[in-house]
Design a protein around this motif. Structure first.
Motif, PDB file in Angstrom:
ATOM      1  N   GLU A 126       0.475  -0.655  -0.594  1.00 31.51           N
ATOM      2  CA  GLU A 126       0.209  -0.344   0.045  1.00 31.51           C
ATOM      3  C   GLU A 126       0.926   0.893   0.101  1.00 31.51           C
ATOM      4  O   GLU A 126       2.118   1.183   0.495  1.00 31.51           O
ATOM      5  CB  GLU A 126      -0.969   0.185   1.041  1.00 31.51           C
ATOM      6  N   TRP A 127       0.480   2.109  -0.751  1.00 28.35           N
ATOM      7  CA  TRP A 127       1.261   3.512  -1.221  1.00 28.35           C
ATOM      8  C   TRP A 127       0.325   4.293  -0.715  1.00 28.35           C
ATOM      9  O   TRP A 127      -0.579   4.615  -1.623  1.00 28.35           O
ATOM     10  CB  TRP A 127       2.349   3.411  -1.985  1.00 28.35           C
ATOM     11  N   ARG A 128       1.060   5.671  -0.475  1.00 29.06           N
ATOM     12  CA  ARG A 128       0.052   7.185  -0.609  1.00 29.06           C
ATOM     13  C   ARG A 128       1.089   8.165  -1.493  1.00 29.06           C
ATOM     14  O   ARG A 128       1.915   7.974  -0.459  1.00 29.06           O
ATOM     15  CB  ARG A 128      -0.159   7.431   1.083  1.00 29.06           C
ATOM     16  N   SER A 129       0.840   8.840  -1.724  1.00 25.64           N
ATOM     17  CA  SER A 129       0.771  10.407  -1.966  1.00 25.64           C
ATOM     18  C   SER A 129       1.086  10.987  -1.177  1.00 25.64           C
ATOM     19  O   SER A 129      -0.193  11.478  -0.275  1.00 25.64           O
ATOM     20  CB  SER A 129       0.842  10.247  -3.635  1.00 25.64           C
ATOM     21  N   PRO A 130       1.079  12.530  -1.086  1.00 26.00           N
ATOM     22  CA  PRO A 130       1.365  13.538  -0.055  1.00 26.00           C
ATOM     23  C   PRO A 130       0.334  14.054  -0.790  1.00 26.00           C
ATOM     24  O   PRO A 130       0.024  14.565  -1.969  1.00 26.00           O
ATOM     25  CB  PRO A 130       2.346  14.550  -0.169  1.00 26.00           C
ATOM     26  N   LYS A 131      -0.406  15.028   0.270  1.00 23.34           N
ATOM     27  CA  LYS A 131      -1.868  15.582   0.130  1.00 23.34           C
ATOM     28  C   LYS A 131      -1.153  16.689  -0.788  1.00 23.34           C
ATOM     29  O   LYS A 131      -2.561  17.084  -1.407  1.00 23.34           O
ATOM     30  CB  LYS A 131      -2.366  15.363   1.409  1.00 23.34           C
ATOM     31  N   GLU A 132      -0.234  17.571  -0.028  1.00 23.70           N
ATOM     32  CA  GLU A 132       0.063  18.545  -0.360  1.00 23.70           C
ATOM     33  C   GLU A 132       0.571  18.694  -1.799  1.00 23.70           C
ATOM     34  O   GLU A 132       1.521  17.745  -2.466  1.00 23.70           O
ATOM     35  CB  GLU A 132       1.249  19.281   0.681  1.00 23.70           C
ATOM     36  N   ILE A 133       0.619  19.177  -2.679  1.00 24.33           N
ATOM     37  CA  ILE A 133       0.725  19.054  -4.338  1.00 24.33           C
ATOM     38  C   ILE A 133       1.815  20.201  -4.045  1.00 24.33           C
ATOM     39  O   ILE A 133       1.826  21.326  -4.390  1.00 24.33           O
ATOM     40  CB  ILE A 133      -0.382  19.084  -5.575  1.00 24.33           C
ATOM     41  N   LEU A 134       3.172  19.594  -5.020  1.00 21.90           N
ATOM     42  CA  LEU A 134       4.315  21.035  -5.415  1.00 21.90           C
ATOM     43  C   LEU A 134       4.588  20.849  -6.936  1.00 21.90           C
ATOM     44  O   LEU A 134       5.462  21.714  -6.993  1.00 21.90           O
ATOM     45  CB  LEU A 134       5.205  20.567  -4.156  1.00 21.90           C
TER      46      LEU A 134
END
Length: 269
Positions: A126-134
């Motif tokens: 399982e993986w997750r990208s950060p909620k904040e988009i840079l």
């Protein structure tokens, strides 16, 4: 003269018929088809004649909420990275959040890989990208899951973020385009469920059987028993140097990707 013309026409028609007969697949004397030898001979007439009682499959206890089944090798239990090392062989330097049971890529610290080596496996990760988009493109939450240290399944935040399709989320990098983009909203947890069969090589080091891979992304089939054509380089063609079992590797893309991972387990096939 007319008789000659009719004779020539007749020969032409016969010739065309013969040519058509030769080229028609149905007229071939040998036809390729599959024969299952175990079902040849005299057909059984009693139900018990087709019932098997051995070998008895082992019992595997499933777990709830995508937790590891009873025969799985747990590669991350939420507490530490004891099953992992950096590419230099030293303890894995990525950041572990023990309270919430996940770890995150430590920027520019390098990839990490498992201490144990694997061949054919079933993998859950399982993986997750950060909620904040840079950023955008290939520099938004980019990481990768490398099977046998060389065949990459792409990890990327593609939500409202188009890129080349053989490098998007769920692709075999630069080789296979996924059948669908099945990501959850940015910042939520994705699941990859993989069935991977390793390639085979002969004694001379030549590949005699390609690896294959099936991938379900969040329960949706996105790669259906595809052929692994070789390594997945950023530049150049796939390579097929002989190898045996090798580690599972996770990528530090070196651009502050901030991708997090949790609940990683494998079953050896």
């Amino acid at each position: 003269m007319k008789k000659i013309i009719w004779s020539l026409l007749g020969l032409l028609i016969i010739s065309c018929q013969e040519k058509a007969t030769v080229e028609t697949p149905e007229t071939k004397s040998e036809v390729d088809y599959i024969i299952h030898e175990e079902y040849s001979g005299t057909e059984p007439t009693k139900p018990e004649e087709t019932e098997l009682y051995k070998p008895v499959p082992p019992t595997v206890t499933p777990a709830k909420n995508n937790a590891a089944p009873s025969d799985a090798i747990v590669l991350f239990n939420g507490n530490n990275l004891d099953q992992w090392v950096g590419t230099d062989g030293k303890p894995a330097p990525w950041d572990v959040n023990e309270e919430d049971g996940f770890f995150t890529v430590k920027d520019k610290s390098g990839d990490i890989k498992t201490k144990k080596e694997f061949g054919s496996i079933q993998l859950h990760i399982e993986w997750r990208s950060p909620k904040e988009i840079l950023r955008d493109g290939q520099n938004r939450a980019n990481s990768g899951v490398f099977l046998q240290d060389r065949y990459e399944i792409q990890v990327l935040d593609n939500n409202n973020n188009d890129t080349y399709v053989n490098g998007q989320v769920g692709s075999i990098y630069k080789q296979h385009i996924p059948l669908a983009k099945a990501s959850v909203p940015t910042g939520e947890w994705n699941t990859y469920d993989v069935v991977y069969h390793a390639p085979e090589f002969n004694k001379a080091g030549k590949k005699i059987k390609s690896g294959t891979l099936t991938l379900l992304h969040n329960g949706i089939l996105v790669l259906d028993h595809i052929e692994i054509k070789g390594t997945t380089p950023y530049i150049g063609w796939p390579k097929n140097e002989a190898h045996g079992k090798a580690p599972l590797r996770l990528q530090d893309h070196g651009d502050n990707s901030r991708v997090s991972y949790r609940n990683i387990w494998v079953r050896e096939l």
